[in-house]
Design an enzyme around this catalytic site. Structure first.
Site, PDB file in Angstrom:
ATOM      1  N   GLU A   1      -7.097   4.496   7.557  1.00  0.00           N
ATOM      2  CA  GLU A   1      -6.874   5.924   7.305  1.00  0.00           C
ATOM      3  C   GLU A   1      -8.112   6.555   6.670  1.00  0.00           C
ATOM      4  O   GLU A   1      -8.401   7.725   6.887  1.00  0.00           O
ATOM      5  CB  GLU A   1      -5.617   6.110   6.436  1.00  0.00           C
ATOM      6  CG  GLU A   1      -4.369   5.881   7.277  1.00  0.00           C
ATOM      7  CD  GLU A   1      -3.173   5.362   6.523  1.00  0.00           C
ATOM      8  OE1 GLU A   1      -3.151   5.404   5.289  1.00  0.00           O
ATOM      9  OE2 GLU A   1      -2.235   4.890   7.210  1.00  0.00           O
TER      10      GLU A   1
ATOM     11  N   SER B   1       3.040  -1.978  10.549  1.00  0.00           N
ATOM     12  CA  SER B   1       4.492  -1.915  10.798  1.00  0.00           C
ATOM     13  C   SER B   1       5.222  -3.208  10.440  1.00  0.00           C
ATOM     14  O   SER B   1       6.169  -3.618  11.139  1.00  0.00           O
ATOM     15  CB  SER B   1       4.773  -1.518  12.260  1.00  0.00           C
ATOM     16  OG  SER B   1       4.265  -0.227  12.511  1.00  0.00           O
TER      17      SER B   1
ATOM     18  N   ASN C   1       0.861  -1.189   0.000  1.00  0.00           N
ATOM     19  CA  ASN C   1       0.000   0.000   0.000  1.00  0.00           C
ATOM     20  C   ASN C   1       0.897   1.238   0.000  1.00  0.00           C
ATOM     21  O   ASN C   1       1.462   1.602   1.024  1.00  0.00           O
ATOM     22  CB  ASN C   1      -0.890  -0.026   1.257  1.00  0.00           C
ATOM     23  CG  ASN C   1      -1.756   1.209   1.365  1.00  0.00           C
ATOM     24  OD1 ASN C   1      -1.932   1.931   0.382  1.00  0.00           O
ATOM     25  ND2 ASN C   1      -2.294   1.456   2.544  1.00  0.00           N
TER      26      ASN C   1
ATOM     27  N   GLY D   1       1.965   2.321  10.808  1.00  0.00           N
ATOM     28  CA  GLY D   1       2.873   3.457  10.651  1.00  0.00           C
ATOM     29  C   GLY D   1       3.529   3.898  11.943  1.00  0.00           C
ATOM     30  O   GLY D   1       4.102   4.986  12.020  1.00  0.00           O
TER      31      GLY D   1
ATOM     32  N   LYS E   1       0.048   4.224  -0.272  1.00  0.00           N
ATOM     33  CA  LYS E   1      -0.650   5.404   0.272  1.00  0.00           C
ATOM     34  C   LYS E   1      -0.488   6.593  -0.700  1.00  0.00           C
ATOM     35  O   LYS E   1      -0.579   6.390  -1.885  1.00  0.00           O
ATOM     36  CB  LYS E   1      -0.157   5.740   1.679  1.00  0.00           C
ATOM     37  CG  LYS E   1      -0.158   4.517   2.592  1.00  0.00           C
ATOM     38  CD  LYS E   1       0.055   4.868   4.029  1.00  0.00           C
ATOM     39  CE  LYS E   1       0.315   3.592   4.817  1.00  0.00           C
ATOM     40  NZ  LYS E   1      -0.107   3.694   6.205  1.00  0.00           N
TER      41      LYS E   1
ATOM     42  N   HIS F   1      -9.735   0.906   4.523  1.00  0.00           N
ATOM     43  CA  HIS F   1      -8.464   1.135   5.231  1.00  0.00           C
ATOM     44  C   HIS F   1      -8.720   2.096   6.402  1.00  0.00           C
ATOM     45  O   HIS F   1      -9.513   3.026   6.293  1.00  0.00           O
ATOM     46  CB  HIS F   1      -7.427   1.719   4.276  1.00  0.00           C
ATOM     47  CG  HIS F   1      -6.049   1.715   4.864  1.00  0.00           C
ATOM     48  ND1 HIS F   1      -5.631   2.665   5.758  1.00  0.00           N
ATOM     49  CD2 HIS F   1      -5.018   0.848   4.720  1.00  0.00           C
ATOM     50  CE1 HIS F   1      -4.387   2.395   6.128  1.00  0.00           C
ATOM     51  NE2 HIS F   1      -3.989   1.293   5.514  1.00  0.00           N
TER      52      HIS F   1
ATOM     53  N   GLU G   1      -5.774  -5.114  10.518  1.00  0.00           N
ATOM     54  CA  GLU G   1      -4.825  -4.021  10.713  1.00  0.00           C
ATOM     55  C   GLU G   1      -5.181  -3.238  11.973  1.00  0.00           C
ATOM     56  O   GLU G   1      -6.038  -2.343  11.925  1.00  0.00           O
ATOM     57  CB  GLU G   1      -4.869  -3.081   9.506  1.00  0.00           C
ATOM     58  CG  GLU G   1      -4.468  -3.726   8.205  1.00  0.00           C
ATOM     59  CD  GLU G   1      -3.798  -2.723   7.299  1.00  0.00           C
ATOM     60  OE1 GLU G   1      -2.643  -2.940   6.952  1.00  0.00           O
ATOM     61  OE2 GLU G   1      -4.420  -1.698   6.980  1.00  0.00           O
TER      62      GLU G   1
HETATM   63  C1  PEP Z   1      -0.969   0.139   5.852  1.00  0.00           C
HETATM   64  O1  PEP Z   1      -0.838   1.155   5.192  1.00  0.00           O
HETATM   65  O2  PEP Z   1      -1.984  -0.561   5.739  1.00  0.00           O
HETATM   66  C2  PEP Z   1       0.086  -0.237   6.779  1.00  0.00           C
HETATM   67  C3  PEP Z   1       0.010  -1.391   7.387  1.00  0.00           C
HETATM   68  O3  PEP Z   1       1.114   0.645   6.940  1.00  0.00           O
HETATM   69  P1  PEP Z   1       2.506   0.373   7.711  1.00  0.00           P
HETATM   70  O4  PEP Z   1       3.057  -0.917   7.146  1.00  0.00           O
HETATM   71  O5  PEP Z   1       3.350   1.547   7.381  1.00  0.00           O
HETATM   72  O6  PEP Z   1       2.189   0.228   9.153  1.00  0.00           O
END
Ligand code: PEP
Length: 250
Positions: free
Chosen positions: A99, A210, A9, A170, A11, A97, A164
Site C-alpha cells: 500500500e 487475505s 497489520n 484485501g 493499517k 508494504h 504479499e
Molecule cells: C496486509 O495488510 O498486509 C494484508 C495482507 O491484508 P489482508 O490480510 O487484509 O489481505
C-alpha cells in the site's frame, strides 16, 4: 513444530484510542497463557496508538510500527523516525508494504533507506515484497525488490520477509498454498544468492494476502513458510483470536 510468527497489520484502523485499546485487550485475552515456543505474535497498530499499546500489551506480544522514515531526523513534516517508534516500544517495523509502494509511491531506494534506519535504531524490519499482477514474473519482480531493498545490508539476522502478492491483499482472494510456498522458496533462493545458504535457511518468510481463520493453516503449516501477515482479519478481536488459537492448537 517450528515456532510460527503472526503479524497483525491494523493499517489505518481503528479510528479511536478506545477502540484500539479494546481490540488490543481482546487479542491479548485470546493469547493468554499461550505457549510462546509455538507462536510469536506481533501487533502493528497506527503510530498514535503505539505508546498506549506498549503499556497494555502483556509480555510475549511484540509491537511493530507500520512504517518508519527514510531519514534519521530533520525537517520532514509528517515523518516518524525509526528511533521514535523504537522509543515508543516497538520491536519491529513493517517496511515496503504494497500500500505504501503503490498508493504512496514508495520506491525500492526509499525502502532500502528505511530498512537501514530501522536496523540502526534496533528495530527488526519486516520487509514486504510481492507482485502487482497475478501471473507476473516473480523471479524478476521479487529479485529486483529484494536486491534493491537489501543493498548494503550486511546480514539478514534481524530481517523477516513477507511475501504479499498485491492482488491478494484485501481482496478475499488469497494465493494458493502452493503458490505461496513456491514464492517463499524463491525468496530463499534469491537471498541465498545474495547472502549464503545459512541465512537463506534461517530466514523467516511470511505469507500475507487475505489470510483468515479458514485458510491460515494451509499457508503456515508448510515447511518454508514461517507465518502470516494478516490485515483485515486482525482488526476484529474474535476473528484474530480464532487464528491465534488455530496456530496454538496445532
Ligand atoms: C496486509 O495488510 O498486509 C494484508 C495482507 O491484508 P489482508 O490480510 O487484509 O489481505
Amino acid at each position: 513444530m517450528n515456532r510460527k510468527i503472526i503479524v497483525a497489520n491494523w493499517k489505518m484502523n481503528p479510528q479511536t484510542l478506545d477502540e484500539a485499546s479494546r481490540l488490543l485487550d481482546g487479542i491479548a485475552q485470546g493469547f493468554k497463557d499461550a505457549d510462546s515456543k509455538k507462536l510469536e505474535l506481533v501487533l502493528a497498530p497506527p503510530f498514535p496508538y503505539l505508546y498506549e499499546s506498549k503499556k497494555r500489551l502483556p509480555r510475549g506480544i511484540g509491537l511493530a510500527a507500520q512504517d518508519v522514515s527514510f531519514s534519521e531526523r530533520g525537517a520532514y513534516t509528517g515523518e516518524v523516525s525509526a528511533l521514535m517508534v523504537k522509543n515508543a516500544g516497538c520491536d519491529y517495523a513493517i517496511i515496503g508494504h504494497s500500500e505504501r509502494r503503490w498508493k504512496m509511491g514508495e520506491t525500492d531506494e526509499t525502502i532500502n533507506l528505511k530498512i537501514k534506519q530501522a536496523l540502526a535504531a534496533g528495530l527488526k524490519p519486516i520487509l514486504a515484497v510481492g507482485e502487482k499482477e497475478e501471473g507476473a514474473d516473480l523471479t524478476q519482480i521479487i529479485g529486483t525488490q529484494l536486491a534493491k531493498a537489501l543493498d548494503g545490508v550486511a546480514s539478514l539476522e534481524d530481517i523477516t520477509i513477507a511475501y504479499e502478492p498485491v492482488w491478494a491483499i484485501g481482496t478475499g482472494k488469497p494465493d494458493t498454498p502452493d503458490g505461496a510456498l513456491s514464492a517463499a522458496l524463491l525468496i530463499r533462493k534469491i537471498v541465498g544468492n545474495i547472502y549464503d545458504n545459512y541465512q537463506s535457511e534461517n530466514l523467516s518468510v511470511l505469507y500475507g494476502g487475505s489470510v483468515n481463520a479458514d485458510n491460515v493453516k494451509s499457508f503456515v503449516f508448510q515447511n518454508g513458510i514461517n507465518g502470516a501477515l494478516v490485515g483485515g482479519a486482525s482488526i476484529v478481536a474474535q476473528d484474530f483470536t480464532k487464528i491465534i488459537k488455530l496456530i496454538l492448537n496445532m
